[in-house]
Structure formats: C-alpha cells, structure tokens
Design a protein around this motif. Structure first.
Motif, PDB file in Angstrom:
ATOM      1  N   SER A 350       0.841  -1.202   0.000  1.00 50.44           N
ATOM      2  CA  SER A 350       0.000   0.000   0.000  1.00 50.44           C
ATOM      3  C   SER A 350       0.871   1.245   0.000  1.00 50.44           C
ATOM      4  O   SER A 350       1.816   1.353   0.791  1.00 50.44           O
ATOM      5  CB  SER A 350      -0.915   0.021   1.232  1.00 50.44           C
ATOM      6  N   LEU A 351       0.561   2.176  -0.911  1.00 44.05           N
ATOM      7  CA  LEU A 351       1.255   3.456  -0.968  1.00 44.05           C
ATOM      8  C   LEU A 351       0.418   4.467  -0.190  1.00 44.05           C
ATOM      9  O   LEU A 351      -0.722   4.756  -0.561  1.00 44.05           O
ATOM     10  CB  LEU A 351       1.435   3.896  -2.425  1.00 44.05           C
ATOM     11  N   VAL A 352       0.978   5.000   0.888  1.00 50.40           N
ATOM     12  CA  VAL A 352       0.183   5.786   1.826  1.00 50.40           C
ATOM     13  C   VAL A 352       0.770   7.190   1.974  1.00 50.40           C
ATOM     14  O   VAL A 352       1.923   7.361   2.383  1.00 50.40           O
ATOM     15  CB  VAL A 352       0.125   5.090   3.206  1.00 50.40           C
ATOM     16  N   ALA A 353      -0.037   8.179   1.613  1.00 49.84           N
ATOM     17  CA  ALA A 353       0.316   9.582   1.822  1.00 49.84           C
ATOM     18  C   ALA A 353      -0.372  10.071   3.096  1.00 49.84           C
ATOM     19  O   ALA A 353      -1.182   9.352   3.698  1.00 49.84           O
ATOM     20  CB  ALA A 353      -0.111  10.413   0.616  1.00 49.84           C
ATOM     21  N   GLN A 354      -0.065  11.302   3.485  1.00 45.53           N
ATOM     22  CA  GLN A 354      -0.612  11.823   4.729  1.00 45.53           C
ATOM     23  C   GLN A 354      -2.141  11.757   4.758  1.00 45.53           C
ATOM     24  O   GLN A 354      -2.752  11.375   5.754  1.00 45.53           O
ATOM     25  CB  GLN A 354      -0.166  13.278   4.924  1.00 45.53           C
TER      26      GLN A 354
END
Length: 454
Positions: A350-354
């Motif tokens: 999973s690519l997780v940004a703020q």
C-alpha cells in the motif's frame, strides 16, 4: 473427502477430473450435500474459496437429471437463475459452469449490460435452462417481456453483499417478485452476513441452512502486508519504481476512480510497463480483452477499481498494490484476497500519503494485526507522515508523530530505513492509552457504486 463422496454424478466427476480437481474445498464439502438435498442455503464464502463450484455443481446435477415440465406452444422457460453483481463475474460463472457440465446438456446464457440485447433475446427465444444475469439488464428484459421467470426452480444470489453495496436491492426485489414462491430453492452466497443480508434471507428464503467457512474479514496468513509512506505527488513515481524492480511479475493495482485508473495505466504504458485498465466505463469487449491479456501474461499490470475487479480470478497472483487505499476497510480484504490463494505466498503493498492515514488506521483495526511500514530509499516523504497521536490501530497510543518501532532490525538493502509498524493494538509494555486521541476516520461511501453497470 473426495467429490465422489458428495453424491455428484459420473459425468460431473469426469469433467472435474479432467480439470484437475480431486479434493473439494471446505465450502464445497459443506454446501454441496445441503444443496443436493434441496435446502435453502445461506453461505458465507469469499472469493477464492471455491464457492462457484459449491453452488454450480449441485445446480448442474439438478438441471441435468430432474425432469422438466414442457409447456406447449412456447420456448423453454429458464429453470435456474444466478444473479451476480458484475459482468466479469457473470462471465466467469458461465465459463466455470460450462466446464463442469461438459458431459451434460445444460443450455445456458448470460445477460448483462454493455452489449446489445439482440443476441440475448435470441438465446432466450431458443430456450435455456440456466440464466446468469446482472440485475440491471435482467430488469430491462423483464420490462420488454423477453424473459419469463415463472419457471425458476433454483435462485442463486452470488456475492449478495456486493450487490447490496452497489444499490441493487430494489432491482433484486423486483426480480424476486417475478419468481415462483412455492417449490423454489434459494441459495445466497456472501462474503459477510451483515444485517441487510440477513434481512434479505428472512424475507425471501425458507428455513435456510447456514454455513460459513471463512470468518469475517480474515485474510490468508501467507500474505505479506507492507506500507510505503510517500508524498501524494510522488505516488506514481514510487509505483513505477516498485514495478520496474521486476517487470515480469503480474501485479494488480487498485485505484480509487475510473478516470484515475485510465490515467495511471496510460502513465505506466508510456513508461514502458505493459498495463491495462478495467472499470465500469470500459466496454464489455475492452474489459474481457484486458482480463484475457492479463491472464495470458501479455499485460503484466492491470489497474482496476474495486467493483470492476470482482470478476478477476487468477491463480497464484503474486502481488496486489493499493495505489489508493479503499475508503471502506472491508474492501482491503476483498482486494488482497486475490493473492496468497491456496497456500501460495503473496504481497499486499500500500502506498500511503498523509491524507490516507485515516483509511490505514481503519484497515489495521479491521485486520487486528500489525502492518509493516517501510520507507523506500529516495521516496521518503518530505515531511514525516503524522499518524496522529496514535499508531494506526484499533487502540490509541500516546506519543510521537510516527508509528512506534519494534525491536531493532537490520536494514533492508535498497529499501531505506528499518521497517516501522502500524499496530493493531497496544502491547503490554506500551503504557495506558490516552482517551480522545487518534481520530478515527469516518466510514465513507464506496466509490463507483453505480459505475459497474449490471
């Protein structure tokens, strides 16, 4: 236990043997005898558990061996109806049942949107025993009076939870009103038994038996979960970096929207990755071609939305990447359920940004397990992601802007710093939780509920 012990006929056993099936799965062991005995059935089974054969094998046996009432002066009425939420799933079920009935005569057809009605009307006029349909298009046929459901003996609702999520409940009730109420067997298969599913069962089923082989929201232990923090603006670069590490690995990438899926697939294609997109706005021919190319290895990356991916059934798919996290935590389970099947290993990345952290917290609470958080060298967020005052999980924790570290580990070559973890709950040595910290993200509506036209 063998298929022979379940009471299936010799022609079906022969077809199964030729396809390499020798041992029934748990859902098949429990469901097939009950269905053959004529019981209504409420079955809890997720994608990948063998549920299609669980209802399909006894259905084929019933249609092939039970006498049929012949009405003079009209086409043969359908005797069985399978409702599915998406076109892909309808096609998949049709193909599976055609294989199981190789040595039996069970005329069947599919009915779904996105294609012309003419061939469907022609098939119905010729007469079929089995109709596999999506609710929206079946309603169209009912309004045109091109299908007569008064002879239905067996009704199967496949992935009933997804059909309700997509807003098909009114259509399902309209269809059920056209079916015979007496002497009808109803089978309902669902990944979860939420209250709307139970209410539907109470309304339309008669004393159903209940089986459940997969506890709610469980995932295969063979799946490795990993989270890569990244700035939102660099997600595409990071995705390309991860895919380029081995461009031969078949990867299913989930995006939030149809438009986003197209843009992402185009970006990957221009970057030298063989990619295709699949979603509700694609024509049926485009969707089938993308699935066929992906299964054949001509396309190594398939970018999909949640609903469009429901029909994707690929053995030994090694990797699923969440480019966008789902806004409903249960969808994470459905997504990653396409890898790590039948004891095979799989990766869920999973690519997780703020702005994604609230969805990650919901997922970790649901799974009740730690997720590894690992920076990728060169893609660390410019500003460290703030998880709130608690690590993502079902219990709140004091302190810090980052998820707490476990015991020190050796750095992973090429992947930056040692991994952190998104925790599922407090450890005994972690201190008392503070109240009121770590806001929980609100439950949001699913995307594209109207997008996968049935």
């Amino acid at each position: 236990m063998s298929f022979e012990s379940l009471g299936l006929s010799a022609p079906i056993l022969r077809a199964l043997s030729e396809q390499g099936y020798d041992t029934p799965t748990p859902i098949q062991q429990q469901a097939i005898p009950l269905v053959l005995e004529g019981h209504d059935l409420l079955a809890g089974a997720q994608t990948g558990t063998g549920k299609t054969a669980a209802f399909g094998l006894p259905l084929i046996q019933h249609l092939a061996t039970s006498p049929q009432e012949v009405t003079r002066g009209g086409p043969r009425k359908p005797r069985a109806l399978i409702l599915t939420p998406t076109r892909e799933l309808a096609t998949q079920v049709f193909d599976s049942l055609r294989g199981y009935s190789k040595y039996l005569r069970v005329p069947s057809t599919t009915i779904y949107g996105g294609v012309g009605m003419g061939p469907q009307i022609d098939a119905l006029r010729r007469g079929v025993d089995l109709v596999i349909a999506c609710p929206g298009r079946l309603i169209d046929h009912l309004e045109r009076r091109s299908v007569d459901l008064s002879g239905i003996e067996v009704l199967i609702l496949d992935e009933a939870d997804r059909m309700l999520d997509m807003g098909f409940l009114p259509s399902i009730k309209r269809i059920l009103a056209k079916l015979p109420k007496q002497n009808r067997q109803t089978l309902l298969f669902s990944a979860t038994f939420a209250e709307p599913i139970k209410a539907l069962a109470r309304e339309f089923m008669h004393d159903p038996r209940e089986v459940q082989v997969t506890p709610k929201n469980t995932v295969a232990e063979t799946i490795t979960h990993r989270v890569h923090p990244v700035d939102a603006a660099r997600k595409r670069e990071l995705l390309l970096h991860l895919l380029a590490q081995d461009s031969r690995v078949q990867t299913l990438v989930f995006a939030k929207t149809k438009h986003g899926s197209d843009k992402l697939a185009t970006f990957l294609e221009k970057s030298g990755i063989q990619a295709a997109a699949i979603h509700g706005n694609k024509s049926q021919a485009q969707r089938l071609r993308a699935l066929r190319d992906f299964k054949a290895g001509k396309v190594t990356v398939l970018v999909a939305t949640d609903i469009a991916a429901r029909g994707i059934d690929i053995n030994e798919l090694p990797k699923v990447i969440n480019f966008d996290l789902p806004m409903v935590a249960e969808d994470y389970v459905h997504r990653i359920g396409r890898t790590g099947r039948n004891g095979a290993t799989g990766e869920a990345v999973s690519l997780v940004a703020q702005e994604d952290t609230k969805w990650l917290r919901q997922i970790v609470r649901l799974l009740d397990r730690d997720l590894e958080i690992r920076d990728v060298a060169g893609f660390e967020p410019q500003v460290p992601i703030r998880w709130g005052n608690s690590a993502p999980g079902k219990a709140e924790r004091p302190g810090g802007s980052q998820a707490p570290r476990k015991h020190a580990r050796r750095p992973h070559p090429g992947n930056g710093a040692p991994p952190r973890h998104a925790h599922a709950g407090p450890k005994k040595h972690g201190g008392a939780p503070r109240s009121g910290q770590g806001p929980r993200g609100p439950r949001q509506p699913r995307n594209e509920r109207s997008g996968a036209n049935a």
